[in-house]
Write a protein that holds these residues in place. Structure first.
Motif, PDB file in Angstrom:
ATOM      1  N   PHE A   1       0.807  -1.222   0.000  1.00 44.62           N
ATOM      2  CA  PHE A   1       0.000   0.000   0.000  1.00 44.62           C
ATOM      3  C   PHE A   1       0.843   1.276   0.000  1.00 44.62           C
ATOM      4  O   PHE A   1       0.301   2.366   0.096  1.00 44.62           O
ATOM      5  N   GLY A   2       2.168   1.179  -0.084  1.00 40.42           N
ATOM      6  CA  GLY A   2       2.989   2.384  -0.096  1.00 40.42           C
ATOM      7  C   GLY A   2       3.926   2.404   1.098  1.00 40.42           C
ATOM      8  O   GLY A   2       4.002   1.456   1.881  1.00 40.42           O
ATOM      9  N   ARG A   3       4.642   3.545   1.233  1.00 46.67           N
ATOM     10  CA  ARG A   3       5.565   3.702   2.355  1.00 46.67           C
ATOM     11  C   ARG A   3       5.423   5.091   2.930  1.00 46.67           C
ATOM     12  O   ARG A   3       5.392   6.081   2.207  1.00 46.67           O
ATOM     13  N   THR A   4       5.336   5.173   4.236  1.00 50.83           N
ATOM     14  CA  THR A   4       5.420   6.458   4.923  1.00 50.83           C
ATOM     15  C   THR A   4       6.765   6.513   5.633  1.00 50.83           C
ATOM     16  O   THR A   4       7.264   5.505   6.126  1.00 50.83           O
ATOM     17  N   PHE A   5       7.340   7.735   5.710  1.00 49.75           N
ATOM     18  CA  PHE A   5       8.681   7.881   6.257  1.00 49.75           C
ATOM     19  C   PHE A   5       8.701   8.971   7.324  1.00 49.75           C
ATOM     20  O   PHE A   5       8.119  10.052   7.138  1.00 49.75           O
ATOM     21  N   ASP A   6       9.382   8.694   8.412  1.00 49.82           N
ATOM     22  CA  ASP A   6       9.698   9.744   9.374  1.00 49.82           C
ATOM     23  C   ASP A   6      10.874  10.549   8.830  1.00 49.82           C
ATOM     24  O   ASP A   6      11.743  10.006   8.127  1.00 49.82           O
ATOM     25  N   PRO A   7      10.945  11.855   9.133  1.00 48.72           N
ATOM     26  CA  PRO A   7      12.054  12.667   8.615  1.00 48.72           C
ATOM     27  C   PRO A   7      13.393  12.220   9.196  1.00 48.72           C
ATOM     28  O   PRO A   7      13.507  11.976  10.402  1.00 48.72           O
ATOM     29  N   VAL A   8      14.369  12.081   8.320  1.00 50.87           N
ATOM     30  CA  VAL A   8      15.720  11.740   8.776  1.00 50.87           C
ATOM     31  C   VAL A   8      16.340  12.931   9.509  1.00 50.87           C
ATOM     32  O   VAL A   8      16.998  12.794  10.530  1.00 50.87           O
ATOM     33  N   ALA A   9      16.119  14.122   8.956  1.00 52.50           N
ATOM     34  CA  ALA A   9      16.530  15.373   9.580  1.00 52.50           C
ATOM     35  C   ALA A   9      15.549  16.425   9.096  1.00 52.50           C
ATOM     36  O   ALA A   9      14.805  16.209   8.149  1.00 52.50           O
ATOM     37  N   THR A  10      15.533  17.585   9.755  1.00 54.92           N
ATOM     38  CA  THR A  10      14.547  18.575   9.343  1.00 54.92           C
ATOM     39  C   THR A  10      14.993  19.390   8.132  1.00 54.92           C
ATOM     40  O   THR A  10      14.156  19.991   7.463  1.00 54.92           O
ATOM     41  N   LEU A  11      16.266  19.413   7.822  1.00 48.95           N
ATOM     42  CA  LEU A  11      16.732  20.155   6.664  1.00 48.95           C
ATOM     43  C   LEU A  11      16.227  19.510   5.380  1.00 48.95           C
ATOM     44  O   LEU A  11      16.304  18.294   5.198  1.00 48.95           O
ATOM     45  N   TYR A  12      15.684  20.331   4.494  1.00 50.13           N
ATOM     46  CA  TYR A  12      15.115  19.819   3.248  1.00 50.13           C
ATOM     47  C   TYR A  12      16.188  19.205   2.358  1.00 50.13           C
ATOM     48  O   TYR A  12      17.241  19.796   2.114  1.00 50.13           O
ATOM     49  N   THR A  13      15.912  17.987   1.875  1.00 51.04           N
ATOM     50  CA  THR A  13      16.626  17.390   0.749  1.00 51.04           C
ATOM     51  C   THR A  13      15.574  16.708  -0.113  1.00 51.04           C
ATOM     52  O   THR A  13      14.480  16.376   0.364  1.00 51.04           O
ATOM     53  N   ASN A  14      15.882  16.453  -1.363  1.00 51.22           N
ATOM     54  CA  ASN A  14      14.860  15.879  -2.251  1.00 51.22           C
ATOM     55  C   ASN A  14      14.616  14.395  -2.005  1.00 51.22           C
ATOM     56  O   ASN A  14      13.824  13.773  -2.708  1.00 51.22           O
ATOM     57  N   THR A  15      15.287  13.807  -1.036  1.00 45.66           N
ATOM     58  CA  THR A  15      15.009  12.414  -0.663  1.00 45.66           C
ATOM     59  C   THR A  15      14.304  12.306   0.688  1.00 45.66           C
ATOM     60  O   THR A  15      13.955  11.210   1.108  1.00 45.66           O
ATOM     61  N   ASN A  16      14.130  13.422   1.364  1.00 46.50           N
ATOM     62  CA  ASN A  16      13.530  13.396   2.712  1.00 46.50           C
ATOM     63  C   ASN A  16      11.996  13.409   2.580  1.00 46.50           C
ATOM     64  O   ASN A  16      11.317  14.335   3.015  1.00 46.50           O
ATOM     65  N   ALA A  17      11.448  12.354   1.984  1.00 51.33           N
ATOM     66  CA  ALA A  17      10.026  12.283   1.665  1.00 51.33           C
ATOM     67  C   ALA A  17       9.229  11.809   2.873  1.00 51.33           C
ATOM     68  O   ALA A  17       9.743  11.121   3.767  1.00 51.33           O
ATOM     69  N   THR A  18       7.936  12.160   2.860  1.00 49.62           N
ATOM     70  CA  THR A  18       7.032  11.657   3.902  1.00 49.62           C
ATOM     71  C   THR A  18       6.189  10.501   3.398  1.00 49.62           C
ATOM     72  O   THR A  18       5.658   9.730   4.181  1.00 49.62           O
TER      73      THR A  18
END
Length: 806
Positions: free
Chosen positions: A215-232
């Motif tokens: 059904f998909g994947r939800t992710f906790d933030p690795v760090a708060t700084l934006y990167t294009n892989t830091n998806a939710t």
């Protein structure tokens, strides 16, 4: 003519006794026989023969020889014949001796014994009685005695696709202290000092999520700084989906500049953004969900609050990922014309998060239909009996018979392994991929277990029944065993006792289904096949507390569990043989009763990859979805087993539960509480189901409805009996007693005594002949509540036999 206890008083006729086909002397104690009809817990009438008898002479020697060799396991057949009978047939009994109560009396210095034994039923009934609660695997081709039986044969049906409501919730997980997530800083470059735009993903950590696995994947933030892989969230499904993102982000800016002329704080807004990136990392969608202007200020340490609330539906292609973040401006840098007083790096702006609430939801429609091996209930029960006894085709059931168009024939049983089409062990062995000769996946149950769980859905009973050549097991709805017609009437009874059967009363009913369906990876927000509680305003009490009746079935009917298991059919790598919680649980599947046809299968829940054009399914070939029901208040489509929602089950049980409302001014089961979306309402189209089999008046029933006569169709309004016991005795010939207790045992007995005129169902009846003409029968009855015209005795099939009068 066989019978359970057709042993007539010795003075009435000439008797002959045979042990293993050898004629022996009449046993001692034969003249003390009592004939009993006793209602079992299963509601069928049993006629046990428990009187001990003593053999001597030839019979005793034969018994002792076999007993000494085989102990109580010796199988000694007994046949009893007579020159009298009833119903036009001479009497003959065929059974076995019960050596479990063997007792031997020896006379000193003689070769003489008196041996006491019991008499039990024929082999089939005794095996079934002794084995009905033994756990078995019905897939194996061997009975309990180790004899080979026919291989199991499945009905392969098409399972339709059902929507699922998927949810996830996330928060910052901090109760009081604000979280610093982001700050703006100055740095020097060739053009002078500039202010860089930093972006920060919101600190949303998932508390629970349905978006896992397929059904998909939800992710906790690795760090708060934006990167294009830091998806939710990432859509790892193979189809396009629409996910709804609902959020609230509260916090504040802390403006800490040293010089009010340093920059113009109105030069940009703070923005909450949702960004969609494809599998290559390129932006394909951007949503600006909220803005908060930075006001012109004259003093440092200014506190500016913001509160973003947003609800955004986002359509995602396979492998798309979603990022949610806060940034100052829309991107790039803001040039500053004045050098800061501190030649080092100077903090200018900070953002603190006070509260984050994020929820994801989706009505997930899945992809295609799939297939599953099942057994219609008729075949399932017959297979269980076959395994226990070694005798095939021993089930009688008008209600579950497809040939008789029984009300419940279009229901099948399977398990999670078959729904998800898990590969066999051999199929996973790459070195030896041949299919196994035995089915490696058990369908485990016992007759007692499967019957009790089906009873809680359909309100059933079972009994042994003589067909004229064999004893078989009949399984029918409860009213079969409490038929609304009179067998015998007894006039001017001298003494009659009536008593309130308070011990039978309950006031707290829990019905529907147990929590077994919940052992899955989906929350089941809109689950319907759960449980319901009803209260009855009578004075029932058990040990100074409420009198509770729990009739929840362990069979899984809920579509969330079915659909989750079904979709695993399409997973290639993370399904396999890994165990799933519901793999060995039993599921019930409601099948199409009538032929289904249409012009375009792609527009139906039955669509399978690559199909197109017109379709036609014969009765019993597909699972029945809610799309073919007149109405449904659920936001989901394709729901399974609407025919078995708890409210509908409660209506089936009114025939029994209504007894507990007897004497109340308002006779009803008052709905109290249920799990999940109990406000759900459904309607079954009469074209989709035999109308005589639907209990609900006008078809519609809400899951939070009270249950009472007015909401039921005419044939289902009356409950079967009142909680009143009746006891009386009456002279009766043995022939009349045998007719009553064996041929008409499920019909009512009527008695009069002065002005008293009542009817009741046999719970126990005992006759002991006193002379050649007969004796006295002692009756214990449960009073009938049925007042409508008498019905038939189910001789023409369940759907017509009971409702039509004779």
């Amino acid at each position: 003519m066989q019978g359970l206890f057709l042993f007539t008083f010795a003075l009435m006729a000439g008797w002959k006794f045979y042990l293993n086909n050898v004629e022996v002397e009449e046993p001692i104690g034969w003249d003390a026989i009592e004939f009993t009809a006793l209602r079992m817990e299963s509601h069928g009438i049993d006629q046990p023969f428990s009187t001990e008898v003593r053999f001597y002479g030839k019979g005793a020697k034969l018994i002792k020889d076999l007993y000494d060799r085989y102990f109580i396991n010796a199988q000694i057949a007994i046949r009893i014949t007579s020159d009298v009978g009833y119903s036009g047939s001479l009497y003959q009994f065929d059974g076995f001796l019960n050596l479990a109560i063997y007792e031997e009396f020896n006379v000193c210095d003689t070769d003489s014994w008196e041996i006491t034994v019991g008499i039990i039923d024929d082999d089939f009934r005794e095996k079934f009685k002794a084995r009905q609660d033994i756990e078995i695997d019905i897939t194996t081709a061997e009975d309990l005695d180790g004899n080979a039986i026919d291989p199991i044969s499945y009905d392969n049906i098409r399972m339709h696709k059902q929507d699922l409501y998927l949810t996830a919730t996330a928060s910052d997980r901090v109760n009081e202290t604000p979280i610093p997530v982001w700050s703006q800083i100055y740095r020097n470059n060739a053009n002078g000092w500039i202010l860089e735009n930093f972006a920060s993903v919101i600190p949303a950590y998932y508390n629970n999520t349905d978006f896992t696995g397929l059904f998909g994947r939800t992710f906790d933030p690795v760090a708060t700084l934006y990167t294009n892989t830091n998806a939710t969230f990432v859509n790892n499904a193979t189809y396009i989906r629409t996910i709804n993102f609902n959020m609230r982000v509260k916090g504040a800016f802390y403006w800490t500049q040293y010089d009010t002329n340093l920059i113009d704080p109105d030069s940009a807004d703070v923005v909450l953004s949702l960004q969609v990136l494809n599998s290559s990392g390129s932006e394909t969608q951007r949503y600006y969900l909220g803005t908060s202007a930075i006001n012109t200020v004259s003093d440092p340490l200014v506190y500016v609050q913001f509160d973003f609330v947003a609800n955004q539906a986002v359509t995602l292609n396979p492998d798309d990922r979603v990022l949610i973040f806060i940034q100052w401006g829309s991107g790039g840098s803001i040039e500053v014309g004045v050098t800061p007083p501190d030649p080092g790096i100077t903090r200018a702006l900070g953002i603190y998060i006070e509260d984050v609430c994020l929820s994801l939801s989706e009505i997930n429609s899945g992809t295609f239909a799939s297939f599953s091996d099942t057994l219609r209930i008729e075949n399932f029960l017959n297979r269980v009996i076959y395994k226990l006894t070694g005798s095939n085709n021993m089930l009688l059931s008008d209600a579950f018979s497809k040939d008789l168009d029984g009300c419940y024939w279009n229901n099948a049983i399977t398990n999670g392994l078959r729904i998800r089409n898990a590969p066999t062990i051999n199929a996973l062995n790459l070195c030896d991929p041949e299919e196994p000769t035995e089915d490696p996946y058990a369908l485990r149950t016992s007759f007692k277990k499967i019957f009790e769980d089906l009873d809680k859905i359909f309100c059933l009973g079972w009994a042994f029944e003589w067909t004229g050549t064999d004893w078989k097991i009949r399984v029918e709805p409860r009213e079969y065993f409490y038929q609304n017609s009179i067998s015998q009437s007894f006039e001017n009874v001298g003494e009659v006792r009536q008593m309130a059967k308070s011990d039978l009363l309950v006031n707290n009913v829990n019905l529907g289904f147990t929590d077994k369906w919940k052992n899955i990876s989906v929350s089941g927000v809109w689950a319907i096949h759960t449980d319901r509680n009803y209260f009855i305003a009578n004075k029932a009490m058990a040990e100074n507390s409420s009198a509770r009746l729990d009739i929840r079935s362990n069979i899984i009917a809920e579509g969330y569990a079915i659909e989750f298991s079904r979709r695993l059919s399409f997973i290639e790598f993370d399904s396999g043989t890994s165990d799933r919680p519901n793999d060995y649980e039993l599921f019930i599947i409601w099948l199409n009763r009538f032929e289904l046809t249409g012009e375009n299968i792609a527009e139906t829940p039955f669509y399978y990859f690559g199909e197109s054009g017109a379709y036609s399914f014969l009765p019993g070939e597909v699972s029945m979805p809610s799309n073919y029901i007149t109405a449904s208040s659920s936001p989901l489509s394709g729901l399974y087993n609407i025919y078995h929602t708890p409210a509908r089950i409660a209506c089936r049980w009114w025939k029994v539960l209504g007894m507990h409302t007897y004497g109340l001014a308002d006779e009803r089961l008052r709905y109290q509480v249920g799990q999940y979306q109990t406000s759900y309402t459904s309607t079954i189209n009469g074209n989709e189901e035999n109308e005589s089999c639907i209990q609900i008046f006008n078809g519609a029933i809400a899951e939070d409805s009270d249950i009472y006569a007015d909401i039921l169709n005419t044939a289902y309004k009356e409950y079967l009996f009142k909680p009143i016991g009746i006891e009386f005795s009456y002279p009766q010939s043995l022939c009349d007693f045998l007719t009553l207790s064996q041929e008409e045992q499920y019909r009512k007995v009527r008695l009069t005594s002065g002005s008293l005129d009542v009817q009741g169902f046999i719970t126990e009846a005992m006759n002991q002949p006193e002379d050649a003409s007969g004796g006295t029968t002692k009756f214990t009855l449960l009073m009938s509540a049925q007042t409508s015209g008498t019905g038939g005795a189910f001789t023409e099939g369940f759907s017509t036999g009971f409702d039509n009068g004779e």
